[in-house]
Design a protein around this motif. Structure first.
Motif, PDB file in Angstrom:
ATOM      1  N   LEU A  27      36.866  41.760  35.545  1.00 48.85           N
ATOM      2  CA  LEU A  27      38.146  42.030  34.882  1.00 48.85           C
ATOM      3  C   LEU A  27      39.257  41.193  35.514  1.00 48.85           C
ATOM      4  CD1 LEU A  27      37.905  45.914  34.430  1.00 48.85           C
ATOM      5  CD2 LEU A  27      37.746  44.154  32.642  1.00 48.85           C
ATOM      6  N   VAL A  28      39.251  41.098  36.831  1.00 47.87           N
ATOM      7  CA  VAL A  28      40.261  40.282  37.507  1.00 47.87           C
ATOM      8  C   VAL A  28      40.101  38.818  37.105  1.00 47.87           C
ATOM      9  CG1 VAL A  28      41.082  39.458  39.745  1.00 47.87           C
ATOM     10  CG2 VAL A  28      40.491  41.868  39.448  1.00 47.87           C
ATOM     11  N   THR A  29      38.857  38.337  37.094  1.00 45.15           N
ATOM     12  CA  THR A  29      38.620  36.946  36.710  1.00 45.15           C
ATOM     13  C   THR A  29      39.052  36.685  35.275  1.00 45.15           C
ATOM     14  OG1 THR A  29      36.767  36.741  38.259  1.00 45.15           O
ATOM     15  CG2 THR A  29      36.857  35.154  36.458  1.00 45.15           C
ATOM     16  N   THR A  30      38.810  37.649  34.390  1.00 48.21           N
ATOM     17  CA  THR A  30      39.233  37.494  33.000  1.00 48.21           C
ATOM     18  C   THR A  30      40.747  37.339  32.899  1.00 48.21           C
ATOM     19  OG1 THR A  30      37.350  38.796  32.210  1.00 48.21           O
ATOM     20  CG2 THR A  30      39.233  38.587  30.723  1.00 48.21           C
ATOM     21  N   VAL A  31      41.484  38.127  33.669  1.00 48.41           N
ATOM     22  CA  VAL A  31      42.946  37.986  33.697  1.00 48.41           C
ATOM     23  C   VAL A  31      43.325  36.587  34.186  1.00 48.41           C
ATOM     24  CG1 VAL A  31      45.076  38.800  34.774  1.00 48.41           C
ATOM     25  CG2 VAL A  31      43.373  40.447  33.976  1.00 48.41           C
ATOM     26  N   TRP A 143      30.327  45.423  50.810  1.00 49.62           N
ATOM     27  CA  TRP A 143      31.484  44.547  51.002  1.00 49.62           C
ATOM     28  C   TRP A 143      31.107  43.090  50.734  1.00 49.62           C
ATOM     29  CZ3 TRP A 143      36.552  45.058  51.253  1.00 49.62           C
ATOM     30  CH2 TRP A 143      37.096  46.282  51.596  1.00 49.62           C
ATOM     31  N   ALA A 144      29.925  42.693  51.176  1.00 51.20           N
ATOM     32  CA  ALA A 144      29.480  41.320  50.923  1.00 51.20           C
ATOM     33  C   ALA A 144      29.359  41.056  49.426  1.00 51.20           C
ATOM     34  CB  ALA A 144      28.146  41.066  51.617  1.00 51.20           C
ATOM     35  N   VAL A 145      28.859  42.032  48.679  1.00 48.23           N
ATOM     36  CA  VAL A 145      28.789  41.900  47.224  1.00 48.23           C
ATOM     37  C   VAL A 145      30.190  41.729  46.636  1.00 48.23           C
ATOM     38  CG1 VAL A 145      28.282  43.162  45.093  1.00 48.23           C
ATOM     39  CG2 VAL A 145      26.605  43.100  46.932  1.00 48.23           C
ATOM     40  N   ALA A 146      31.156  42.491  47.154  1.00 46.97           N
ATOM     41  CA  ALA A 146      32.533  42.368  46.666  1.00 46.97           C
ATOM     42  C   ALA A 146      33.081  40.970  46.953  1.00 46.97           C
ATOM     43  CB  ALA A 146      33.417  43.427  47.319  1.00 46.97           C
ATOM     44  N   PHE A 147      32.808  40.443  48.153  1.00 49.09           N
ATOM     45  CA  PHE A 147      33.275  39.092  48.487  1.00 49.09           C
ATOM     46  C   PHE A 147      32.649  38.065  47.546  1.00 49.09           C
ATOM     47  CE2 PHE A 147      33.607  40.461  53.232  1.00 49.09           C
ATOM     48  CZ  PHE A 147      34.730  41.215  52.934  1.00 49.09           C
ATOM     49  N   PHE A 148      31.372  38.243  47.246  1.00 53.65           N
ATOM     50  CA  PHE A 148      30.636  37.315  46.386  1.00 53.65           C
ATOM     51  C   PHE A 148      31.137  37.388  44.950  1.00 53.65           C
ATOM     52  CE2 PHE A 148      26.506  36.812  43.904  1.00 53.65           C
ATOM     53  CZ  PHE A 148      26.487  35.431  43.963  1.00 53.65           C
ATOM     54  N   ALA A 149      31.274  38.613  44.422  1.00 54.13           N
ATOM     55  CA  ALA A 149      31.649  38.788  43.019  1.00 54.13           C
ATOM     56  C   ALA A 149      33.092  38.403  42.742  1.00 54.13           C
ATOM     57  CB  ALA A 149      31.414  40.241  42.600  1.00 54.13           C
ATOM     58  N   ALA A 150      33.964  38.626  43.731  1.00 59.74           N
ATOM     59  CA  ALA A 150      35.400  38.379  43.528  1.00 59.74           C
ATOM     60  C   ALA A 150      35.886  37.176  44.335  1.00 59.74           C
ATOM     61  CB  ALA A 150      36.199  39.620  43.927  1.00 59.74           C
ATOM     62  N   SER A 375      41.409  41.699  54.037  1.00 61.84           N
ATOM     63  CA  SER A 375      42.016  40.363  54.105  1.00 61.84           C
ATOM     64  C   SER A 375      41.094  39.311  53.516  1.00 61.84           C
ATOM     65  CB  SER A 375      42.359  40.014  55.551  1.00 61.84           C
ATOM     66  OG  SER A 375      43.302  40.916  56.082  1.00 61.84           O
ATOM     67  N   VAL A 376      39.792  39.404  53.820  1.00 56.88           N
ATOM     68  CA  VAL A 376      38.827  38.450  53.264  1.00 56.88           C
ATOM     69  C   VAL A 376      38.762  38.585  51.754  1.00 56.88           C
ATOM     70  CG1 VAL A 376      36.373  37.848  53.147  1.00 56.88           C
ATOM     71  CG2 VAL A 376      37.442  38.287  55.359  1.00 56.88           C
ATOM     72  N   LEU A 377      38.748  39.822  51.260  1.00 53.86           N
ATOM     73  CA  LEU A 377      38.718  40.037  49.815  1.00 53.86           C
ATOM     74  C   LEU A 377      39.968  39.465  49.156  1.00 53.86           C
ATOM     75  CD1 LEU A 377      37.255  41.315  47.404  1.00 53.86           C
ATOM     76  CD2 LEU A 377      38.455  43.456  47.898  1.00 53.86           C
ATOM     77  N   GLY A 378      41.117  39.712  49.750  1.00 53.29           N
ATOM     78  CA  GLY A 378      42.358  39.171  49.207  1.00 53.29           C
ATOM     79  C   GLY A 378      42.389  37.662  49.224  1.00 53.29           C
ATOM     80  N   ALA A 379      41.925  37.073  50.331  1.00 49.24           N
ATOM     81  CA  ALA A 379      41.891  35.613  50.427  1.00 49.24           C
ATOM     82  C   ALA A 379      40.951  35.023  49.382  1.00 49.24           C
ATOM     83  CB  ALA A 379      41.457  35.191  51.830  1.00 49.24           C
ATOM     84  N   ILE A 382      42.740  35.072  45.999  1.00 48.31           N
ATOM     85  CA  ILE A 382      43.760  34.016  45.960  1.00 48.31           C
ATOM     86  C   ILE A 382      43.100  32.660  45.754  1.00 48.31           C
ATOM     87  CG2 ILE A 382      45.490  32.797  47.330  1.00 48.31           C
ATOM     88  CD1 ILE A 382      46.137  35.537  48.619  1.00 48.31           C
ATOM     89  N   ALA A 383      42.006  32.419  46.501  1.00 49.24           N
ATOM     90  CA  ALA A 383      41.298  31.144  46.364  1.00 49.24           C
ATOM     91  C   ALA A 383      40.682  31.007  44.976  1.00 49.24           C
ATOM     92  CB  ALA A 383      40.219  31.033  47.434  1.00 49.24           C
ATOM     93  N   GLN A 384      40.214  32.132  44.417  1.00 49.88           N
ATOM     94  CA  GLN A 384      39.653  32.082  43.062  1.00 49.88           C
ATOM     95  C   GLN A 384      40.722  31.672  42.053  1.00 49.88           C
ATOM     96  OE1 GLN A 384      37.862  35.031  39.627  1.00 49.88           O
ATOM     97  NE2 GLN A 384      37.559  35.632  41.752  1.00 49.88           N
ATOM     98  N   TRP A 385      41.902  32.250  42.163  1.00 47.66           N
ATOM     99  CA  TRP A 385      42.967  31.851  41.255  1.00 47.66           C
ATOM    100  C   TRP A 385      43.302  30.377  41.442  1.00 47.66           C
ATOM    101  CZ3 TRP A 385      45.279  31.629  37.031  1.00 47.66           C
ATOM    102  CH2 TRP A 385      46.513  30.991  36.902  1.00 47.66           C
ATOM    103  N   GLY A 386      43.361  29.913  42.687  1.00 48.35           N
ATOM    104  CA  GLY A 386      43.646  28.500  42.928  1.00 48.35           C
ATOM    105  C   GLY A 386      42.599  27.603  42.300  1.00 48.35           C
ATOM    106  N   TRP A 387      41.334  28.003  42.394  1.00 49.89           N
ATOM    107  CA  TRP A 387      40.252  27.211  41.805  1.00 49.89           C
ATOM    108  C   TRP A 387      40.358  27.198  40.286  1.00 49.89           C
ATOM    109  CZ3 TRP A 387      35.711  27.816  38.845  1.00 49.89           C
ATOM    110  CH2 TRP A 387      34.767  26.790  38.983  1.00 49.89           C
ATOM    111  N   ILE A 388      40.594  28.347  39.689  1.00 57.35           N
ATOM    112  CA  ILE A 388      40.716  28.421  38.227  1.00 57.35           C
ATOM    113  C   ILE A 388      41.932  27.630  37.747  1.00 57.35           C
ATOM    114  CG2 ILE A 388      41.221  29.996  36.311  1.00 57.35           C
ATOM    115  CD1 ILE A 388      39.466  32.073  37.752  1.00 57.35           C
ATOM    116  N   TYR A 389      43.049  27.784  38.444  1.00 55.95           N
ATOM    117  CA  TYR A 389      44.251  27.066  38.045  1.00 55.95           C
ATOM    118  C   TYR A 389      44.037  25.549  38.128  1.00 55.95           C
ATOM    119  CZ  TYR A 389      48.998  25.238  38.149  1.00 55.95           C
ATOM    120  OH  TYR A 389      50.134  24.505  37.888  1.00 55.95           O
ATOM    121  N   GLY A 390      43.445  25.108  39.237  1.00 47.88           N
ATOM    122  CA  GLY A 390      43.246  23.674  39.402  1.00 47.88           C
ATOM    123  C   GLY A 390      42.243  23.094  38.431  1.00 47.88           C
TER     124      GLY A 390
END
Length: 402
Positions: A27-31, A143-150, A375-379, A382-390
């Motif tokens: 859902l976050v990625t879709t946004v 938690w590792a799954v969350a880092f991977f998925a998001a 913090s890792v999840l948040g980072a 943020i990096a995912q948005w940067g990748w999608i935007y770029g």
């Protein structure tokens, strides 16, 4: 709070808990993709009127669609200068035709491609959780799954790329290897090998695991049956890794057609690149090329490459959280990184090609504070948005390629 939420989710059956984490991430990625489509301008590959569907089926997805519709050329296309041009042989068939099969039910190849990626992404999360649970507790594995998925590459789970499917097969194969359940690997290795390149790294892994088992056979018995399986599977992975080159050569009549096709993409960055494939040449050439583009001395690029290789090796050997993951995951990571160094010309696609290192998310999640994990999840988001935007909102033909 985040740890409490995951603690509650963790009490559910593992497939359900993983599904909730995965759906939330999607859902976050879709946004993110919707916003990127809205921000896309005329200078982007997708233009000012881009939709989320355009983004999901852009870039390499177009090549997989082209494979599904037209198959592979018997005659290699050539550029005006007589060199082999970009063509379908660079893209393996499993994802393209599986998406076509699913799309035949759903009404379009694009719908099939997105559904296959979504399903494979969930499967990869389940397989990652199972793999990491052999070494980590339930909280760290989730938690590792969350880092991977998001994480930074989360968009690959809902666009028309083969990475999610490849990683799904890979993680299943790694789980089988760790559990020493070799039978399924005779199926997983060929399927993985015809989904996207990378199975030669798995062949190297099997060889290294065999040597490791031999070295410690006095502490842990090494049955003859396991030796036979490791040798046979390594041979199968090696044969699979070269099979696509042979098939391309037989169809086109040019045994070098696959490598020539792959090198066609390198000329987007180095137009005067010529000659055949030479292992490690791409990464060395890129080290000087990119530092020169950035206005820095070539020599600094070579120093940076040496430091990167040394630092990665040191982390895999000595970092205590990485060591918790076990020998097989560390050897896989080393094998895959060595494979990338040998065959790839680093450019913006390098980030996407790091997805098979997904098991290392376990090192980020292994016994840590809640603050660290949040913090890792948040980072990662943020990096995912940067990748999608770029890659999608700003993406252009050569310099911002997912």
């Amino acid at each position: 709070m985040a740890d409490g939420v995951l603690s509650g989710v963790r009490r559910l059956p593992a497939p359900v808990a993983i599904g909730l984490v995965y759906v939330a991430a999607r859902l976050v990625t879709t946004v993110f993709l919707l916003v990127a489509a809205d921000l896309s301008e005329a200078g982007s590959r997708f233009g000012a009127d881009a939709t989320i569907g355009d983004l999901a089926l852009g870039w390499d997805a177009q090549w997989y669609w082209f494979v599904a519709v037209n198959g592979y050329p018997a005659e290699l296309p050539l550029t005006a200068s007589g060199q082999v041009a970009e063509n379908q042989w660079a893209f393996m068939p499993v994802y393209a035709y599986l998406a076509a099969a699913v799309g035949a039910v759903l009404g379009s190849w694009g719908a099939g491609a997105v559904v296959v990626s979504l399903a494979a992404g969930y499967g990869a999360c389940v397989a990652l959780h199972a793999l990491l649970r052999t070494r980590l507790d339930a909280a760290a594995a989730l938690w590792a799954v969350a880092f991977f998925a998001a994480g930074p590459l989360g968009a690959l789970f809902q666009v028309g790329y083969a990475e999610a499917l490849f990683v799904f097969f890979l993680l299943l194969a790694l789980w089988c290897l760790v559990r020493r359940q070799y039978g399924w690997m005779y199926i997983l290795i060929p399927v993985m090998g015809f989904t996207r390149p990378g199975v030669l790294a798995f062949a190297l892994l099997l060889g290294l695991v065999g040597l490791w088992r031999i070295a410690r056979r006095r502490r842990e018995p090494l049955p003859r049956a396991e030796v036979v399986h490791l040798v046979a599977l390594a041979a199968l992975a090696t044969a699979t890794g070269f099979a696509w080159q042979l098939i391309a050569g037989l169809v086109t009549g040019d045994i070098g057609s696959y490598l020539a096709t792959e090198l066609a993409w390198r000329r987007n960055w180095i137009p005067d690149a010529a000659g055949g494939f030479v292992p490690f040449e791409g990464v060395i050439a890129a080290s000087g090329f990119w530092f020169r583009i950035w206005g820095l001395p070539d020599a600094l690029g070579y120093v940076a490459l040496a430091l990167l290789v040394t630092g990665s090796a040191a982390a895999l050997l000595f970092e205590r959280h990485v060591r918790l993951l076990g020998v097989e995951i560390r050897l896989w990571s080393a094998s895959y990184l060595l494979y990338l160094l040998a065959v790839f010309f680093p450019q913006s696609s390098i980030f996407r090609l790091l997805l098979p290192l997904a098991p290392l998310t376990g090192a980020l999640a292994a016994p840590r504070s809640t603050m660290w994990r949040v913090s890792v999840l948040g980072a990662g988001l943020i990096a995912q948005w940067g990748w999608i935007y770029g890659m999608y909102a700003r993406g252009n033909t050569f310099w911002l390629i997912p």
